[in-house]
Design a protein around this motif. Sequence first.
Motif, PDB file in Angstrom:
ATOM      1  N   ALA A   7       0.846  -1.201   0.000  1.00  0.00           N
ATOM      2  CA  ALA A   7       0.000   0.000   0.000  1.00  0.00           C
ATOM      3  C   ALA A   7       0.879   1.247   0.000  1.00  0.00           C
ATOM      4  O   ALA A   7       1.885   1.305   0.702  1.00  0.00           O
ATOM      5  CB  ALA A   7      -0.912   0.002   1.221  1.00  0.00           C
ATOM      6  N   ALA A 115      -2.506  -1.262  -5.507  1.00  0.00           N
ATOM      7  CA  ALA A 115      -3.955  -1.127  -5.629  1.00  0.00           C
ATOM      8  C   ALA A 115      -4.567  -0.318  -4.491  1.00  0.00           C
ATOM      9  O   ALA A 115      -5.713   0.126  -4.588  1.00  0.00           O
ATOM     10  CB  ALA A 115      -4.608  -2.507  -5.681  1.00  0.00           C
ATOM     11  N   GLN A 116      -3.806  -0.128  -3.396  1.00  0.00           N
ATOM     12  CA  GLN A 116      -4.334   0.557  -2.215  1.00  0.00           C
ATOM     13  C   GLN A 116      -3.485   1.776  -1.890  1.00  0.00           C
ATOM     14  O   GLN A 116      -2.250   1.714  -1.899  1.00  0.00           O
ATOM     15  CB  GLN A 116      -4.344  -0.400  -1.026  1.00  0.00           C
ATOM     16  CG  GLN A 116      -4.999   0.180   0.229  1.00  0.00           C
ATOM     17  CD  GLN A 116      -4.984  -0.809   1.376  1.00  0.00           C
ATOM     18  OE1 GLN A 116      -3.926  -1.285   1.791  1.00  0.00           O
ATOM     19  NE2 GLN A 116      -6.164  -1.142   1.905  1.00  0.00           N
ATOM     20  N   GLY A 136     -10.626   6.863  -5.994  1.00  0.00           N
ATOM     21  CA  GLY A 136     -11.743   5.931  -5.978  1.00  0.00           C
ATOM     22  C   GLY A 136     -12.308   5.712  -7.368  1.00  0.00           C
ATOM     23  O   GLY A 136     -12.610   4.582  -7.770  1.00  0.00           O
ATOM     24  N   PHE A 140      -8.772   2.602  -7.318  1.00  0.00           N
ATOM     25  CA  PHE A 140      -7.892   2.309  -6.187  1.00  0.00           C
ATOM     26  C   PHE A 140      -8.715   2.133  -4.917  1.00  0.00           C
ATOM     27  O   PHE A 140      -9.779   2.732  -4.751  1.00  0.00           O
ATOM     28  CB  PHE A 140      -6.870   3.430  -5.990  1.00  0.00           C
ATOM     29  CG  PHE A 140      -5.861   3.525  -7.099  1.00  0.00           C
ATOM     30  CD1 PHE A 140      -4.759   2.677  -7.136  1.00  0.00           C
ATOM     31  CD2 PHE A 140      -6.015   4.454  -8.118  1.00  0.00           C
ATOM     32  CE1 PHE A 140      -3.836   2.760  -8.173  1.00  0.00           C
ATOM     33  CE2 PHE A 140      -5.094   4.547  -9.152  1.00  0.00           C
ATOM     34  CZ  PHE A 140      -4.001   3.694  -9.182  1.00  0.00           C
ATOM     35  N   ASP A 141      -8.204   1.300  -4.019  1.00  0.00           N
ATOM     36  CA  ASP A 141      -8.776   1.146  -2.682  1.00  0.00           C
ATOM     37  C   ASP A 141      -8.181   2.277  -1.844  1.00  0.00           C
ATOM     38  O   ASP A 141      -6.990   2.257  -1.528  1.00  0.00           O
ATOM     39  CB  ASP A 141      -8.391  -0.226  -2.121  1.00  0.00           C
ATOM     40  CG  ASP A 141      -8.873  -0.425  -0.692  1.00  0.00           C
ATOM     41  OD1 ASP A 141      -9.802   0.281  -0.258  1.00  0.00           O
ATOM     42  OD2 ASP A 141      -8.308  -1.294   0.004  1.00  0.00           O
ATOM     43  N   VAL A 142      -8.993   3.267  -1.509  1.00  0.00           N
ATOM     44  CA  VAL A 142      -8.515   4.476  -0.850  1.00  0.00           C
ATOM     45  C   VAL A 142      -8.822   4.433   0.643  1.00  0.00           C
ATOM     46  O   VAL A 142      -9.976   4.232   1.046  1.00  0.00           O
ATOM     47  CB  VAL A 142      -9.149   5.739  -1.476  1.00  0.00           C
ATOM     48  CG1 VAL A 142      -8.606   7.002  -0.796  1.00  0.00           C
ATOM     49  CG2 VAL A 142      -8.892   5.786  -2.983  1.00  0.00           C
ATOM     50  N   VAL A 143      -7.796   4.635   1.449  1.00  0.00           N
ATOM     51  CA  VAL A 143      -7.932   4.691   2.908  1.00  0.00           C
ATOM     52  C   VAL A 143      -7.630   6.119   3.343  1.00  0.00           C
ATOM     53  O   VAL A 143      -6.649   6.726   2.883  1.00  0.00           O
ATOM     54  CB  VAL A 143      -6.976   3.690   3.589  1.00  0.00           C
ATOM     55  CG1 VAL A 143      -7.108   3.766   5.106  1.00  0.00           C
ATOM     56  CG2 VAL A 143      -7.255   2.275   3.091  1.00  0.00           C
ATOM     57  N   HIS A 176     -16.841   8.473   2.748  1.00  0.00           N
ATOM     58  CA  HIS A 176     -17.172   7.149   3.287  1.00  0.00           C
ATOM     59  C   HIS A 176     -18.562   6.710   2.828  1.00  0.00           C
ATOM     60  O   HIS A 176     -18.737   5.597   2.321  1.00  0.00           O
ATOM     61  CB  HIS A 176     -17.084   7.182   4.810  1.00  0.00           C
ATOM     62  CG  HIS A 176     -17.008   5.832   5.445  1.00  0.00           C
ATOM     63  ND1 HIS A 176     -15.811   5.190   5.683  1.00  0.00           N
ATOM     64  CD2 HIS A 176     -17.979   4.992   5.882  1.00  0.00           C
ATOM     65  CE1 HIS A 176     -16.040   4.014   6.248  1.00  0.00           C
ATOM     66  NE2 HIS A 176     -17.349   3.871   6.387  1.00  0.00           N
ATOM     67  N   LEU A 179     -18.754   5.891  -0.798  1.00  0.00           N
ATOM     68  CA  LEU A 179     -17.903   4.757  -1.179  1.00  0.00           C
ATOM     69  C   LEU A 179     -16.689   5.151  -2.020  1.00  0.00           C
ATOM     70  O   LEU A 179     -16.175   4.349  -2.795  1.00  0.00           O
ATOM     71  CB  LEU A 179     -18.727   3.681  -1.914  1.00  0.00           C
ATOM     72  CG  LEU A 179     -19.951   3.143  -1.169  1.00  0.00           C
ATOM     73  CD1 LEU A 179     -20.668   2.098  -2.006  1.00  0.00           C
ATOM     74  CD2 LEU A 179     -19.550   2.569   0.183  1.00  0.00           C
ATOM     75  N   ALA A 181     -13.936   6.200  -0.409  1.00  0.00           N
ATOM     76  CA  ALA A 181     -12.807   5.852   0.454  1.00  0.00           C
ATOM     77  C   ALA A 181     -13.318   5.257   1.758  1.00  0.00           C
ATOM     78  O   ALA A 181     -14.485   5.435   2.119  1.00  0.00           O
ATOM     79  CB  ALA A 181     -11.965   7.097   0.747  1.00  0.00           C
ATOM     80  N   LYS A 182     -12.414   4.586   2.466  1.00  0.00           N
ATOM     81  CA  LYS A 182     -12.695   4.128   3.822  1.00  0.00           C
ATOM     82  C   LYS A 182     -12.128   5.184   4.764  1.00  0.00           C
ATOM     83  O   LYS A 182     -10.913   5.369   4.827  1.00  0.00           O
ATOM     84  CB  LYS A 182     -12.035   2.780   4.093  1.00  0.00           C
ATOM     85  CG  LYS A 182     -12.519   1.628   3.235  1.00  0.00           C
ATOM     86  CD  LYS A 182     -11.812   0.343   3.658  1.00  0.00           C
ATOM     87  CE  LYS A 182     -12.142  -0.801   2.714  1.00  0.00           C
ATOM     88  NZ  LYS A 182     -11.353  -0.715   1.459  1.00  0.00           N
TER      89      LYS A 182
END
Length: 198
Positions: A7, A115-116, A136, A140-143, A176, A179, A181-182
Motif C-alpha cells: 500500500a 492497488a491501495q 476511488g 484504487f482502494d482508498v484509505v 465514506h 464509497l 474511500a474508507k
Amino acid sequence: MEIAENAALVVIDVQKGFEEEFWGKRNNPAAEENIAALIDLWQETGRPVVFVRHDSVEGSQSPLRTGYVGNDFKDFVEERRGKGAGPELLVTKSVNSAFYGEPSLQEWLTGQDIAQIVIVGIQTNMCNETTARMGGNLGFDVVFPLDAMHTFDLEGPFGWSRSADELAQATAVSLHGGLFAKVVSTEEVVKGASAGVR
C-alpha cells in the motif's frame, strides 16, 4: 482494517506555507504527529511513500508559491524523505488532485502494482478529498485516516461559513458514505499495517 504490504502512503502538501495566518483557523493539532507516525511506519516496513508538493502558479500570492519558503515541506517531512527501505516518489502539482501532478501518480502506482493508497496531509476537504475521490474513481482502494490531516475554517456562498471540524466531518461523510474511500483513524491504519510484520 487490512493494509496491503505494498500500500502506498500519499503525503499531500505538508508544506510550511500552511503555517501562515493567510489560511485562518485550523483543526486537528495532532495531524502532524499522526502523519509522522505513518511515514515512519511505512518506511520501517518498506512500503512505498509518495510525497506530493503543491507548486502554486507563477504570479500567485499563495504561501505555497514556488521560490517562496512556504513552498518547502515542513521540517519533519523533509527530514524523512529518502530514509525509507521502500520505493519513494515526489509528485509536484498546481491543482487539487495529486493525480494531475508530475510525474503521473496513476502510472507510477500501476507500474508498481499498487492497488491501495492511504492519503494523509493538508487540506482535508481540498487536495486530500479531491485526490481520494479521483483515486476511488480510478479503481484504487482508498484509505483516509481523518486524524492524519487538517483543514481550515472557510466562508462560502449565501453568507454560509463552516468550521474546519465541520468541513472535515462533511468530507468524511461524503467520502465514506459515497464509497470513494474508507474513512478511518490513524490507530486503525497502524494496526492494519503492523499486522503480520516481524
